[in-house]
Design a protein around this motif. Structure first.
Motif, PDB file in Angstrom:
ATOM      1  N   PHE A 440      -0.374 -18.965   3.348  1.00  0.00           N
ATOM      2  CA  PHE A 440       0.836 -19.223   4.119  1.00  0.00           C
ATOM      3  C   PHE A 440       0.817 -18.461   5.436  1.00  0.00           C
ATOM      4  N   TYR A 441       0.506 -17.148   5.372  1.00  0.00           N
ATOM      5  CA  TYR A 441       0.513 -16.327   6.593  1.00  0.00           C
ATOM      6  C   TYR A 441      -0.728 -16.555   7.435  1.00  0.00           C
ATOM      7  N   ASN A 442      -1.864 -16.813   6.781  1.00  0.00           N
ATOM      8  CA  ASN A 442      -3.058 -17.149   7.557  1.00  0.00           C
ATOM      9  C   ASN A 442      -2.804 -18.365   8.426  1.00  0.00           C
ATOM     10  N   HIS A 443      -2.079 -19.290   7.826  1.00  0.00           N
ATOM     11  CA  HIS A 443      -1.770 -20.504   8.567  1.00  0.00           C
ATOM     12  C   HIS A 443      -0.855 -20.204   9.748  1.00  0.00           C
ATOM     13  N   TRP A 444       0.080 -19.282   9.542  1.00  0.00           N
ATOM     14  CA  TRP A 444       1.024 -18.933  10.609  1.00  0.00           C
ATOM     15  C   TRP A 444       0.386 -18.073  11.700  1.00  0.00           C
ATOM     16  N   TYR A 445      -0.274 -17.017  11.211  1.00  0.00           N
ATOM     17  CA  TYR A 445      -0.748 -16.004  12.168  1.00  0.00           C
ATOM     18  C   TYR A 445      -2.248 -16.018  12.372  1.00  0.00           C
ATOM     19  N   GLY A 446      -2.987 -16.623  11.495  1.00  0.00           N
ATOM     20  CA  GLY A 446      -4.437 -16.554  11.534  1.00  0.00           C
ATOM     21  C   GLY A 446      -4.927 -15.503  10.549  1.00  0.00           C
ATOM     22  N   GLU A 447      -6.185 -15.680  10.061  1.00  0.00           N
ATOM     23  CA  GLU A 447      -6.716 -14.779   9.051  1.00  0.00           C
ATOM     24  C   GLU A 447      -6.855 -13.360   9.609  1.00  0.00           C
ATOM     25  N   TYR A 448      -6.419 -12.368   8.782  1.00  0.00           N
ATOM     26  CA  TYR A 448      -6.484 -10.946   9.167  1.00  0.00           C
ATOM     27  C   TYR A 448      -5.753 -10.661  10.469  1.00  0.00           C
ATOM     28  N   ARG A 449      -4.739 -11.420  10.737  1.00  0.00           N
ATOM     29  CA  ARG A 449      -3.958 -11.138  11.938  1.00  0.00           C
ATOM     30  C   ARG A 449      -2.531 -10.767  11.561  1.00  0.00           C
ATOM     31  N   TRP A 450      -2.343 -10.433  10.295  1.00  0.00           N
ATOM     32  CA  TRP A 450      -1.033  -9.990   9.850  1.00  0.00           C
ATOM     33  C   TRP A 450      -1.191  -8.875   8.817  1.00  0.00           C
ATOM     34  N   ALA A 451      -0.176  -8.040   8.756  1.00  0.00           N
ATOM     35  CA  ALA A 451      -0.195  -6.958   7.763  1.00  0.00           C
ATOM     36  C   ALA A 451       1.229  -6.774   7.265  1.00  0.00           C
ATOM     37  N   PHE A 452       1.513  -5.708   6.504  1.00  0.00           N
ATOM     38  CA  PHE A 452       2.833  -5.544   5.909  1.00  0.00           C
ATOM     39  C   PHE A 452       3.944  -5.608   6.944  1.00  0.00           C
ATOM     40  N   SER A 453       3.679  -4.944   8.067  1.00  0.00           N
ATOM     41  CA  SER A 453       4.763  -4.875   9.058  1.00  0.00           C
ATOM     42  C   SER A 453       5.159  -6.267   9.547  1.00  0.00           C
ATOM     43  N   THR A 454       4.188  -7.195   9.515  1.00  0.00           N
ATOM     44  CA  THR A 454       4.485  -8.554   9.947  1.00  0.00           C
ATOM     45  C   THR A 454       5.436  -9.252   8.974  1.00  0.00           C
ATOM     46  N   ILE A 455       5.304  -8.921   7.727  1.00  0.00           N
ATOM     47  CA  ILE A 455       6.008  -9.692   6.700  1.00  0.00           C
ATOM     48  C   ILE A 455       7.045  -8.838   6.000  1.00  0.00           C
ATOM     49  N   ARG A 456       7.450  -7.760   6.609  1.00  0.00           N
ATOM     50  CA  ARG A 456       8.254  -6.762   5.912  1.00  0.00           C
ATOM     51  C   ARG A 456       9.631  -7.285   5.476  1.00  0.00           C
ATOM     52  N   SER A 457      10.149  -8.298   6.179  1.00  0.00           N
ATOM     53  CA  SER A 457      11.490  -8.786   5.821  1.00  0.00           C
ATOM     54  C   SER A 457      11.572  -9.227   4.363  1.00  0.00           C
ATOM     55  N   ASN A 458      10.448  -9.671   3.841  1.00  0.00           N
ATOM     56  CA  ASN A 458      10.434 -10.116   2.447  1.00  0.00           C
ATOM     57  C   ASN A 458      10.818  -9.013   1.474  1.00  0.00           C
ATOM     58  N   SER A 459      10.617  -7.756   1.885  1.00  0.00           N
ATOM     59  CA  SER A 459      10.925  -6.630   0.989  1.00  0.00           C
ATOM     60  C   SER A 459      12.357  -6.702   0.476  1.00  0.00           C
ATOM     61  N   ILE A 460      13.248  -7.134   1.340  1.00  0.00           N
ATOM     62  CA  ILE A 460      14.653  -7.112   0.953  1.00  0.00           C
ATOM     63  C   ILE A 460      15.201  -8.527   0.773  1.00  0.00           C
ATOM     64  N   GLY A 461      14.280  -9.451   0.498  1.00  0.00           N
ATOM     65  CA  GLY A 461      14.728 -10.801   0.179  1.00  0.00           C
ATOM     66  C   GLY A 461      15.133 -11.621   1.369  1.00  0.00           C
ATOM     67  N   GLN A 462      14.637 -11.244   2.519  1.00  0.00           N
ATOM     68  CA  GLN A 462      14.872 -12.073   3.704  1.00  0.00           C
ATOM     69  C   GLN A 462      13.526 -12.650   4.115  1.00  0.00           C
ATOM     70  N   GLY A 463      13.399 -13.084   5.349  1.00  0.00           N
ATOM     71  CA  GLY A 463      12.111 -13.577   5.810  1.00  0.00           C
ATOM     72  C   GLY A 463      11.781 -14.922   5.185  1.00  0.00           C
ATOM     73  N   GLU A 464      10.529 -15.033   4.695  1.00  0.00           N
ATOM     74  CA  GLU A 464      10.061 -16.339   4.262  1.00  0.00           C
ATOM     75  C   GLU A 464      10.397 -16.646   2.817  1.00  0.00           C
ATOM     76  N   VAL A 465      10.715 -15.631   2.040  1.00  0.00           N
ATOM     77  CA  VAL A 465      10.920 -15.852   0.612  1.00  0.00           C
ATOM     78  C   VAL A 465      12.221 -16.622   0.371  1.00  0.00           C
ATOM     79  N   LYS A 466      12.105 -17.602  -0.537  1.00  0.00           N
ATOM     80  CA  LYS A 466      13.293 -18.409  -0.876  1.00  0.00           C
ATOM     81  C   LYS A 466      13.313 -18.681  -2.377  1.00  0.00           C
TER      82      LYS A 466
END
Lengths: 624, 466
Positions: A440-466
């Motif tokens: 999912f994120y590779n498709h969005w950002y490219g392989e190895y172009r994202w890390a936790f800080s990119t996807i951190r919103s998911n920690s608290i149930g926001q961001g991409e998680v549904k």
């Protein structure tokens, strides 16, 4: 030549014809079976008898989907004699012109287009037969029929014919039960052996999922039919007949009173309430708001009247929100993060994180010095730290590669909780929610172009998680069960059979049972202790454990989310409430869940103020 | 006094019994074939069975009246009766056609069909005309008179468009054959004058009528069966071709007849009959072979199709051949012992699958209800009646009575053969009633009067000097 001997010619002729006839008769009547088969083809007619559909009961053996007798006003044109159209129009309350129009309409409805094999041209063939019965008026209620019935014998050629249609004693659960509609061409072609034109078939909900059981087994009555298609007698004294068998009753896990109460609480609100019995996975209530009275969709007359109205309603009453609406879960998602953290041993029960509001916004609360408190206070930065440890476990030097490994691991955890996958339950229209993964994120950002800080919103149930509300409720059930669940389902038993086999499979999450105690403690405190976010969910003398959520979304006001179970030590009900655009989770979703649980566990509401506050609230009017 | 005592002795009780049996069976059958549950009383005159009983009553009454008339008066009244019916046959041409035929005279349901009575009056008139001639040989004048009587009536019936009755009138050619009227002069004319032969008579010419009948009969059966394939449960795995079946059947028939001749024929004619039988057998086999070969190997497809269509082999089960197909199904589903009285499935009036089941297709009701046992009994009864009438005919001293009796036999034979033949599918549909069985006032009365006159003439046979 002796003329007298010519009498022998005559006698020879007579004998010859006599012998040939007897031979032929012997062959036709005794040896050759062809004619008996032919006689059968000509005179035997099978009348298919379709039984009334199976009945649905709730968990307290209350009838929730029943059948009611309606009547069609039939006629056979050949039998109509001395037809007084004026008297008839008075009787059935339509104009004389409409009577003629109706006859013409019936005839026209039996036009059939066929393509001539010879010329290739389309021609219209009419299947109307004056000696066969046709319905003049359809689906008259018993009352409507009673008004006509007394005078009907004056109109030769007209008669009543009873039919069975659905009836909902309690006008609730429309999104669960679904509705029936006239079969369409695709459905008809899929099973021509059972269905005929004009049959009703389950179109949504349980009616659709359990169509093959509910429709029952058709019976066949073989009759001796006259050349004009009328019944003369039973064929072979009914030896070839088979009885129609009504479909088995379905016993639901639904508590119709709880369902009704949920729908009442959710009036003038958008959203869902899903309640599950954790020990079995039976769905106790599944409210989709707004809803509608299922009686509005019984029979073609009602469907014609109401379908368009409901379909075009901007609030989408047909949309099965609990199954198909995918929402950011908000803070209720922290529970599962905490569980994964404990299981992965990136934290212990007593790990504390600072409430670093520069990382992510939070509200004022005492320090979250352990897991339980982090839940009680719903501290956002705590979960930033925690999920970072899950995702970036340092197994690879590159944080990008490390994040990919971490996310893959996290994804498998999520799936073990039934998230990001379609529940295999007994209703159609389910969606899987979204658990973002590496691809999912590779498709969005490219392989190895994202890390936790990119996807951190998911920690608290926001961001991409549904999650769907059903998944949220099931999450509550898993926590209540210390880590396992049965696929949430609606039908407890079908006739004498228990639930479908797939609902007896105990599904285990990847988190070990011992890690749940601390999480439950946090949920209990969130409801029952000062600074808890869900204090409106408190019920006297029942220990409720719950977690609020306030889901930010691009459609306006935050969604109000709450998941809970009760009682804490022996959970009987797990629930998720989702109220769209209602603000803070503790304000609206928590009290609704609390009322539902109280209603279910105690059968009555002690805090009428709390109830009245919910009933009075109208989120739909605010929107407009 | 002596004369009257003598007369009562002369009634032919065998014929009376068979006719009574047929009438009884007929009534019982019409009661089933036309049963109206709202009017179950059998004498209800609003029902077909009530009416049929009434017709029989009228027929019997007329018959008793006839039996009071001296047979000599019957002979003398013949021209009057014939002319009366002839006038009616002309009158009927000015009526509105019913079902395509102008055959009804009268008002509403109380009409009569002159064509039904014309069979009776023509029989009388033919007898009258031929009996006028003196001596055994028929004079040219008598021949012309006889042909005029028959052909004139036939023409009127043809104009009525009543094909069935028209066909029945060819029965009279058999009677003429019996009286020695032949087509030989015509054949001799051609052979002697054109081809220069010097024959006095030819076998073909003399026996032209029965020959034609046999040829048509065998042709139809051969064409009907030759292409078909039959399987039998006692011959598993063997497909019997139609033409094989025919030859086997013919052989079996020949053996049966040979046995009958051997047992019952008079000693002096035994040898002759046996040799005729053997010759006929080989001719029949040869004929079947030629027809089959021509049909299967010589004819073009479209020619075959035309024959098949006429024979009803290509069936339009629910269209043109609806009646016939339903009737055959009814007969065939009767089985060995039938489905039971008033239990008919296909042909009952309630189900109505067989149209005209109380008239032309009444045999199908009877067959379905009584099965092979019943239908075979009926065939046997008719065959016995026909043979008995021939026996009666041949014991008459009066040529008038003999010709009349032969006519009666042949007319009943035609009706029986055509009606049952179409009900069992070996003759195309030709709408004529089954004597004493089919519902119908004119035909019932006409057949009863016919029989009564026959019995009356027979009862006085000894008083007449030929």
């Amino acid at each position: 030549m002796n003329l007298e001997s010519r009498k022998l010619v005559f006698i020879f002729l007579f004998l010859l014809v006599g012998i040939v006839f007897i031979g032929r008769l012997f062959y036709m009547q005794v040896i050759d079976d062809k004619w008996i088969e032919r006689a059968g083809e000509v005179a035997k007619r099978k009348i298919i008898i379709k039984p009334p559909r199976g009945i649905l009961y709730d968990r307290n053996k209350q009838k929730v989907v029943a059948n009611k007798t309606y009547y069609n006003l039939m006629f056979v044109e050949d039998d109509i004699k001395d037809f007084d159209t004026v008297a008839f129009s008075k009787l059935i309350g339509i104009s004389v012109d409409s009577i003629e129009q109706r006859f013409a309409q019936i005839k026209k409805s039996l036009d059939r287009r066929t393509r001539s094999k010879k010329t290739g041209n389309d021609t219209v063939v009419n299947d109307y037969r004056t000696y066969l019965p046709h319905a003049f008026l359809k689906e008259l209620s018993a009352n409507e029929m009673a008004e006509i019935a007394t005078e009907l014998p004056d109109f030769k050629g007209f008669y009543e014919h009873a039919i069975s249609m659905r009836d909902y004693p309690s006008p609730h659960g429309a999104n669960i039960f679904g509705y029936l509609n006239e079969i369409n061409a695709t459905e008809l072609n899929a099973d021509r052996r059972f269905y005929n034109v004009g049959d009703f078939i389950g179109r949504t909900g349980l009616e659709k999922y359990y169509e093959f059981s509910l429709r029952g087994q058709k019976g066949v009555k073989v009759i001796l039919s006259s050349a004009r298609g009328k019944r003369v007698d039973n064929f072979a004294d009914g030896k070839l007949d088979t009885n129609a068998q009504q479909g088995p009753p379905l016993h639901l896990g639904i508590d119709i009173d709880l369902q009704a109460y949920g729908e009442k609480l959710m009036e003038n609100k958008l959203g869902s309430v899903v309640a599950i019995e954790p020990s079995t996975g039976e769905i106790l209530a599944m409210v989709s708001a707004p809803s509608f009275d299922p009686n509005m969709m019984v029979g073609t007359r009602n469907i014609r009247k109401n379908y368009r109205k409901l379909y075009n309603d901007s609030l989408k009453p047909f949309y099965p929100r609990p199954l198909a609406a995918e929402y950011p879960p908000g803070s209720i998602f922290k529970i599962i993060q905490a569980l994964v953290g404990l299981q992965e041993e990136v934290i212990t029960e007593n790990t504390g994180f600072p409430c670093t509001q520069s990382l992510v916004g939070c509200h004022n609360h005492p320090p979250a010095s352990n897991v339980a408190k982090s839940i009680q206070y719903s501290c956002n930065p705590y979960y930033y730290h925690l999920v970072k440890r899950i995702i970036q476990q340092g197994k690879e030097k590159s944080i990008f590669k490390d994040a990919a490994i971490g996310l893959s691991l996290w994804e498998t955890y999520m799936k073990s909780f039934g998230l990001g996958i379609k529940p295999e339950t007994d209703i159609f229209g389910l969606r899987s929610g979204v658990i973002p993964n590496v691809e999912f994120y590779n498709h969005w950002y490219g392989e190895y172009r994202w890390a936790f800080s990119t996807i951190r919103s998911n920690s608290i149930g926001q961001g991409e998680v549904k999650l769907t509300p059903l998944q949220m409720a099931n999450l509550a059930a898993i926590i209540a069960n210390d880590g396992y669940y049965y696929e949430p389902h609606l039908v407890k038993s079908m006739g004498d059979d228990g639930p479908l086999d797939k609902f007896l499979v105990k599904k285990k999450s990847m988190v070990d049972p011992q890690h749940f105690a601390v999480v439950k403690e946090g949920m209990r405190d969130a409801v029952n202790e000062p600074y808890g976010t869900a204090r409106r969910a408190r019920i006297d003398d029942i220990v409720v454990a719950g977690k609020t959520g306030t889901a930010q979304n691009p459609h306006g006001e935050d969604h109000s989310v709450f998941m809970a179970f009760a009682p804490l030590d022996n959970p009987k009900i797990a629930i998720a409430v989702f109220v769209e655009n209602a603000g803070f989770g503790g304000t609206w979703a928590a009290p609704i869940a609390s009322l539902m649980m109280e209603k279910y566990l105690k059968g009555e509401i002690t805090n009428t103020y709390k109830e009245q506050r919910i009933l009075d609230k109208n989120f739909i009017a605010n929107d407009e | 006094m002596n004369r009257y005592a003598h007369k009562s002795e002369g009634w032919d009780w065998f014929t009376i019994l068979i006719v009574a049996a047929l009438l009884f069976m007929g009534i019982v059958n019409v009661y089933s074939a036309a049963f109206n549950p709202e009017r179950p009383f059998i004498f209800d005159l609003n029902t077909l069975y009530g009416k049929q009983i009434m017709w029989i009553g009228i027929g019997l009454f007329l018959g008793i009246v006839i039996s009071l008339i001296d047979s000599d008066y019957i002979r003398k009244l013949t021209p009057l009766a014939f002319l009366t019916v002839l006038v009616l046959l002309i009158l009927v041409l000015f009526t509105e056609p019913i079902n395509g035929a102008r055959s009804w005279l009268g008002v509403g349901s109380m009409g009569i069909q002159p064509s039904e009575f014309s069979k009776f009056t023509t029989s009388l008139m033919l007898a009258y005309v031929i009996a006028q001639g003196r001596g055994k040989l028929i004079s040219r004048k008598t021949l012309i008179a006889a042909l005029t009587v028959v052909v004139l009536t036939m023409l009127l019936i043809l104009i009525q468009n009543d094909t069935g009755t028209f066909l029945v009138f060819t029965a009279f050619f058999f009677v003429m054959y019996r009286e020695g009227i032949t087509f030989d002069p015509i054949i001799l004319f051609f052979l002697n004058n054109i081809f220069g032969f010097r024959y006095k008579e030819t076998w073909v010419g003399v026996h032209f009528i029965p020959m034609i009948f046999m040829i048509i009969f065998f042709s139809i059966i051969t064409l009907y069966l030759t292409e078909s394939v039959h399987t039998y449960s006692f011959l598993p795995g063997v497909d019997v071709k139609g033409w094989v079946l025919l030859i086997v059947s013919l052989t079996m028939l020949a053996v049966l007849v040979f046995f009958l001749v051997h047992q019952f024929a008079a000693q002096r004619s035994k040898k002759k009959i046996k040799s005729i039988l053997v010759i006929s057998y080989f001719i029949a086999i040869g004929y079947v072979g030629v027809v089959s070969y021509t049909y299967l190997n010589v004819l073009q497809v479209h020619q075959k199709d035309r024959i098949d269509l006429w024979l009803g082999k290509i069936e339009d089960q629910d269209g043109k051949d609806y009646n016939r197909n339903r009737a055959l199904a009814a007969v065939g589903s009767g089985g060995f012992s039938g489905v039971g009285y008033k239990e008919a499935i296909l042909s009952s009036p309630r189900s109505g699958h067989v149209p005209e089941s109380e008239t032309d297709f009444i045999f199908s009701v009877y067959s379905e209800e009584w099965g092979f046992i019943g239908s075979a009994t009926l065939v046997v009864l008719f065959t016995l009646l026909l043979i008995r009438i021939i026996v009666i005919a041949e014991r008459q001293k009066s040529r008038f009575a003999r010709i009349y009796a032969n006519s009666v036999a042949m007319i009943i034979f035609y009706h029986f053969a055509i009606n049952v033949g179409m009900n069992i599918g070996i003759i195309p549909v030709i709408g004529i009633p089954l004597p004493f069985f089919s519902y119908g006032g004119s035909s019932m009365m006409s057949f009863l009067i016919m029989i009564f006159v026959l019995l009356k003439l027979d009862s006085q046979r000894r008083e007449v000097l030929a």
